[in-house]
Structure formats: C-alpha cells, structure tokens
Scaffold this motif. Sequence first.
Motif, PDB file in Angstrom:
ATOM      1  N   ARG A 140     -23.135  18.826 -48.756  1.00 18.52           N
ATOM      2  CA  ARG A 140     -23.288  19.695 -49.924  1.00 18.52           C
ATOM      3  C   ARG A 140     -21.984  19.621 -50.696  1.00 18.52           C
ATOM      4  NH1 ARG A 140     -26.367  25.122 -47.471  1.00 18.52           N
ATOM      5  NH2 ARG A 140     -28.139  23.949 -46.679  1.00 18.52           N
ATOM      6  N   GLU A 142     -19.956  21.276 -52.242  1.00 21.51           N
ATOM      7  CA  GLU A 142     -19.601  22.678 -52.481  1.00 21.51           C
ATOM      8  C   GLU A 142     -18.560  22.786 -53.592  1.00 21.51           C
ATOM      9  OE1 GLU A 142     -20.678  25.458 -50.923  1.00 21.51           O
ATOM     10  OE2 GLU A 142     -21.689  24.701 -49.122  1.00 21.51           O
ATOM     11  N   ARG A 151     -16.493  26.220 -44.645  1.00 18.58           N
ATOM     12  CA  ARG A 151     -17.193  25.742 -45.844  1.00 18.58           C
ATOM     13  C   ARG A 151     -16.734  24.333 -46.128  1.00 18.58           C
ATOM     14  NH1 ARG A 151     -20.721  27.706 -48.777  1.00 18.58           N
ATOM     15  NH2 ARG A 151     -20.386  29.787 -47.948  1.00 18.58           N
ATOM     16  N   MET A 152     -17.477  23.400 -45.545  1.00 18.49           N
ATOM     17  CA  MET A 152     -17.140  21.991 -45.697  1.00 18.49           C
ATOM     18  C   MET A 152     -18.109  21.354 -46.684  1.00 18.49           C
ATOM     19  SD  MET A 152     -16.251  20.493 -42.012  1.00 18.49           S
ATOM     20  CE  MET A 152     -17.552  21.036 -40.977  1.00 18.49           C
ATOM     21  N   GLU A 399     -21.772  33.723 -42.046  1.00 18.19           N
ATOM     22  CA  GLU A 399     -23.167  33.383 -41.751  1.00 18.19           C
ATOM     23  C   GLU A 399     -23.208  32.155 -40.844  1.00 18.19           C
ATOM     24  OE1 GLU A 399     -25.838  32.719 -45.164  1.00 18.19           O
ATOM     25  OE2 GLU A 399     -26.827  31.256 -43.874  1.00 18.19           O
ATOM     26  N   ARG A 439     -19.618  25.318 -38.195  1.00 20.62           N
ATOM     27  CA  ARG A 439     -19.072  26.609 -38.609  1.00 20.62           C
ATOM     28  C   ARG A 439     -18.911  27.576 -37.432  1.00 20.62           C
ATOM     29  NH1 ARG A 439     -21.745  29.925 -43.586  1.00 20.62           N
ATOM     30  NH2 ARG A 439     -20.832  28.265 -44.844  1.00 20.62           N
TER      31      ARG A 439
HETATM   32  P1  ATP Z   1     -23.771  29.886 -47.386  1.00 21.79           P
HETATM   33  O1  ATP Z   1     -24.417  31.129 -47.941  1.00 21.79           O
HETATM   34  O2  ATP Z   1     -22.655  30.171 -46.439  1.00 21.79           O
HETATM   35  O3  ATP Z   1     -23.450  28.869 -48.427  1.00 21.79           O
HETATM   36  P2  ATP Z   1     -26.337  28.790 -47.045  1.00 21.79           P
HETATM   37  O4  ATP Z   1     -27.176  29.999 -47.205  1.00 21.79           O
HETATM   38  O5  ATP Z   1     -26.177  27.884 -48.184  1.00 21.79           O
HETATM   39  O6  ATP Z   1     -24.885  29.218 -46.512  1.00 21.79           O
HETATM   40  P3  ATP Z   1     -28.262  27.571 -45.269  1.00 21.79           P
HETATM   41  O7  ATP Z   1     -28.878  26.718 -46.283  1.00 21.79           O
HETATM   42  O8  ATP Z   1     -29.002  28.758 -44.769  1.00 21.79           O
HETATM   43  O9  ATP Z   1     -26.804  27.992 -45.766  1.00 21.79           O
HETATM   44  O10 ATP Z   1     -27.768  26.653 -44.050  1.00 21.79           O
HETATM   45  C1  ATP Z   1     -27.866  26.996 -42.676  1.00 21.79           C
HETATM   46  C2  ATP Z   1     -26.496  27.209 -42.059  1.00 21.79           C
HETATM   47  O11 ATP Z   1     -25.611  26.121 -42.314  1.00 21.79           O
HETATM   48  C3  ATP Z   1     -25.762  28.419 -42.612  1.00 21.79           C
HETATM   49  O12 ATP Z   1     -26.192  29.598 -41.963  1.00 21.79           O
HETATM   50  C4  ATP Z   1     -24.317  28.084 -42.314  1.00 21.79           C
HETATM   51  O13 ATP Z   1     -23.978  28.522 -41.018  1.00 21.79           O
HETATM   52  C5  ATP Z   1     -24.267  26.574 -42.369  1.00 21.79           C
HETATM   53  N1  ATP Z   1     -23.619  26.108 -43.610  1.00 21.79           N
HETATM   54  C6  ATP Z   1     -24.108  26.175 -44.870  1.00 21.79           C
HETATM   55  N2  ATP Z   1     -23.257  25.637 -45.743  1.00 21.79           N
HETATM   56  C7  ATP Z   1     -22.187  25.194 -45.023  1.00 21.79           C
HETATM   57  C8  ATP Z   1     -20.958  24.528 -45.368  1.00 21.79           C
HETATM   58  N3  ATP Z   1     -20.679  24.201 -46.624  1.00 21.79           N
HETATM   59  N4  ATP Z   1     -20.093  24.223 -44.371  1.00 21.79           N
HETATM   60  C9  ATP Z   1     -20.367  24.532 -43.080  1.00 21.79           C
HETATM   61  N5  ATP Z   1     -21.500  25.163 -42.710  1.00 21.79           N
HETATM   62  C10 ATP Z   1     -22.410  25.492 -43.660  1.00 21.79           C
END
Ligand code: ATP
Length: 560
Positions: A140, A142, A151-152, A399, A439
């Motif tokens: 992603r 980000e 947040r990678m 999360e 995470r």
């Molecule tokens: P966030 O709100 O933190 O951006 P998300 O709602 O976009 O998360 P989901 O699509 O539900 O995330 O993804 C499932 C899980 O993947 C999340 O609960 C989180 O633990 C993990 N995750 C999401 N984005 C990242 C990221 N950029 N880096 C590391 N882990 C992530």
Amino acid sequence: MKTTKLLIPTQKEVPNDAKIISHQLMIRAGLISKLALGLYSYLPIGIRVLQKVENIIRQEMNKSGAQEVLMPIVQPAELWKESGRWDKYGAELLRFTDRHQREFCLGPTHEEVITHLAMQYLRSYKQLPMNFYQIQTKFRDEIRPRFGVIRMREFIMKDAYSFHLDDASLQETYEVMYKTYCDIFNRLGLDYRIVLADSGSIGGDASHEFHVLADSGEDTICFSDESDYAANIEKVTFSKQEKTCQSTTVESKVLTKEKTSIEDVSKFLNVKEVNCVKILIIKTKDGFKALALRGDHELNEIKIHNLFGDFEFSTNNEIKNLGLKKGFIGIKNLDIDLIVDYSASVLCDFVCGANEYNYHLIGVNWKGIKFINADLRNAVDGDYSPDGKGKLMIKRGIEVGHIFQLGTKYSSVMKANVIGESGKAVTITMGCYGIGVTRIIAAFIEQNHDDKGIIFSQAIAPFQIVIVPINYNKSTRVKALADKLYQQFIKASIDVLLDDRKEHVGIMFADSELLGIPHRMVISDTHADNGNVEYKARNKTNKIEIKFDDALSFIQSKMI
Ligand code: ATP
Ligand code: MG
C-alpha cells in the motif's frame, strides 16, 4: 544457535526517524533494517519472531477450518475494474504496466483475486461455506509510512475470505473468526480490545477491529465505563438530544478583530468552547452545505460521507463567492443548506460568527433558523455512551486485526454465483478477515518493554533461553558445562542461544536483555564449584541458583 554464528547487529544509537519505542527497539535489537521509506528487511532475529507469530496464526486458522492458499501480489487491472475499485482506491494502489502495456497493480488486499478464484471453483451450494486464507505480502503506497513496521508500504498480512450461501452462514463463520482472533491474540499475549468498526473502503455491513492498547496507537477507541460498549471513534453514533436549556440573554454583536479560530474567540470573549458554534463549508455533489458543530467537537468525515457521498472542504475562494467571511461564518443569512450536529442544536445563548469581518455574535439561539439536524461529529471523552449505559472513555489503539461481513459487495459486481438448492443461480455472500502480521510485533513491543529493551513472551521470543557462560573461551570447565547444557536444550527442542562470544559479560547481559529473551542461565567457575547455574527471568529482577543437573527440568517446567 551460537551467537558467533548469528547476525545480531545490536546498537545503542536510535535512528532519527524512530519516534516510538517499538521502532527504536526493533532497530536497536537488530530485528529489522530500513531499506527505504516504509520498506524494511527482516534480519535473522526478526525472522525468528515473525515466523513464530505466523505459526500461531496459521495453527489457529487451520483449527478454525480455514484453508491456506497463496495468491500473487501482482494483480491484473481487469479484476479491479470489474469490482469498480481501479478508479476508487486512490494513490495507495500502486499501478503499473508490463512490457505488453497491460495494466497491473500490487495487491493492497485480495478481495478481487479471491472472488475470481471462487468463481472458477465454487459452482454449487453444496461446496459452501468455505474459508480461504493466506499469509502474504501486501503493498500500500501509504501517504505517511511511519513507526517502523506499524505503517509500512510493504507488509505482511494474514487475509482470509469466506464464501456462503446466505447471511446466516456468514454470521456463523464470522463468529468463528471472531473467536479465532481472540485465541490468536491471547496466545500472542497481547492486551487488546474488540471494537465496532467502520468498514472503510473494503465496504460491507458489520465489522469489528481488534486493537492493542498503546499510547502510540494511531486509532482512537471509545469504551463505556459501565457496559461492554466499545467502538472505533469513527463508528460512535449519537442520536437526537433533548434541549434542556432556556435562553436567558439577548443577542448582540461584538468586535473580535482578527480572532478567527474557536480557541482564540473563546479565550477573547471568555466563553467556553462548548458554548461556541463553528461552521464548516463543504462542497458535495448537491452543492455547498454549511455544517454546524459545537466549538469543542470535531467533524467525523465518515459520517459526512455517509450523508452526502464524496465531498471536499470548500476553498477560501468558494467561501468568498458564497458571500461568506471565513473565520466569521455564522448560522444566520446562509443561502445554502445548514446541517447542525445534534449537540450543537441543543445549545442556548451561544457564540458564532456574525457573517461580517471582525465580528462575532453572542447570546445566539436557534429560534427561527431553518436547519437539518444530524449526527456529524466524533465522540469526546465523557460523552454519554450510545447504549445508554455510562460515559465514554477514550484510549489509543493499534489496529492489529479487522473482520468484515462483506455481504455481496464484490460477488454481485463480479458475478460470483453458485447454483442454489432450487437450481437457480445465487450470488455468493462473503466475509473477510485481516491480521497485520508484521504490525503485531511492534504492537507487542509497545506493550512489553522496559528501559533495557524488549520483554518477549515465550510464544514469540527469538530464543526461549540464552546461556551466558563467563569465560567460555578461557575456562575449559565452563565451556564443557555450557556446551553440555546447550546440547540438552537442543535435544529437548528448546530454542536456545549460546553466547559464545569473547565479550565482556556486561555486554552479553545487555544484548540478551535488549533482545528480550525470556530466560537466562549464567555458567561461571564460581557457580560450577557449587554444581550450580544462575537463573534469571527477563521480566523479573531476582536471580536464583539452581543445580546444574536440574537446569533442563527447571526450564521445561517454565514452558508449560
Ligand atoms: P489502518 O486503518 O491502520 O490503515 P486498514 O483498515 O487500512 O488499517 P485493513 O485493510 O483492515 O487495514 O488490513 C488488515 C490489517 O493489516 C490491519 O488491521 C492492520 O493490522 C494491517 N495493516 C494495514 N495497513 C498496514 C500498513 N500500512 N502497515 C502494516 N500493517 C498494516
Ligand atoms: Mg481497518
């Protein structure tokens, strides 16, 4: 493993961009190494932890009846166009073309691919329900990668997708996954809370998030102090309130000069922010709207999106063209729809802009003003809990997991059907379930560390025990005893590290503490004279001497 055969690049220095403790410790203990913004390599110690986390997740997912698959990270654009997300997903979706000019993206999630897979192989209602999962890399792009592995841009997720004939079956699997997630997070030793969540861009009906409580968390979660109610701040909904106050003053206009923010106006007029009303102007597909909120409240953009669809905050020019004065907008003489938050609409004798530069009104009331009443805001500490029981407390969370009932969101647009019992095609109902595998490591460290370093649990520690021999390279007796103990642990399948370096004992202790290895045994000539070894648990301060011959059974008893 022996320390001299292992890359453990521990360091004292904290990199500049490591703002939170887990990021600092993961770098300092040599778990990860930064390649570029949001991109990290896992070093040998990091991999050991990661694999332990993955294995716990894998075991519990298998136990739940889910089947493991592995899908490509590179995904064809056609699938995303079919689902409608190619245009909607935004800049987080990294798109590219191959040598034949075909469009692709790096998968930020796998709903499209798994739905496509299900269409190929799930034909009859008799095959349902089924739940597939993978532990795989996601990308992603980000906007603000930060906090190390929290947040990678490239990270590892466990994602699962279930397929059902109807909602009742989805509900059943949803409950199984809910319980499976509890089992996983309990085994990982995390202090977590489950909260009602908004289903975001993945969409769908019901959803829960699993949050690890930590002050560094990016999410805000709300709990009732009297009931089980818990929700992500985005999801806390309020209903219409009864107006209890009565107007006691007469409205008047006051000179506030360059005071344009609620904070400045409330200080200048010596009125609490609670008794001010602020107006925000947005542009929706149905034109401009004015949103009125209590001065101390924040707009909830998800609620606004649910009311009006896509929207933008109006620019200064647009505000000017509407005849409004930025910083001094009030509730009177507006030519656009006014939507007032429930809690702003019960105020009496409040302050708001006068729609005239440098002036505000005091003693304002809603009488005679036409507006629509709605829920527009985020919860604040002390709000009444929406379930009517107690007040809300607000905490920060990371999360780590998210479960959704997707319903037919993807299956209907992608036409994923099975032949139902009556012989007619039925659209498949879906659920999806994510865990942030990488995470989790940071979230665990946020909750389990001290000034010496990480305090890993046995379940995910890179090693369960470290043997620290004093003078390993000088004393043949110490070496023989340390090697003997080491072999005993290996035979008993205990993950053991033998620190065979020619380092000062202080350094060996500091490293094992930084790494968070749960158990430590020290062997020295003095201990050997008494037939003993010295034991210390990472999470305790006291040291004890135990008989060398009892060392294995002692550790085994700690591992039950
Ligand atoms: P966030 O709100 O933190 O951006 P998300 O709602 O976009 O998360 P989901 O699509 O539900 O995330 O993804 C499932 C899980 O993947 C999340 O609960 C989180 O633990 C993990 N995750 C999401 N984005 C990242 C990221 N950029 N880096 C590391 N882990 C992530
Ligand atoms: Mg989420």
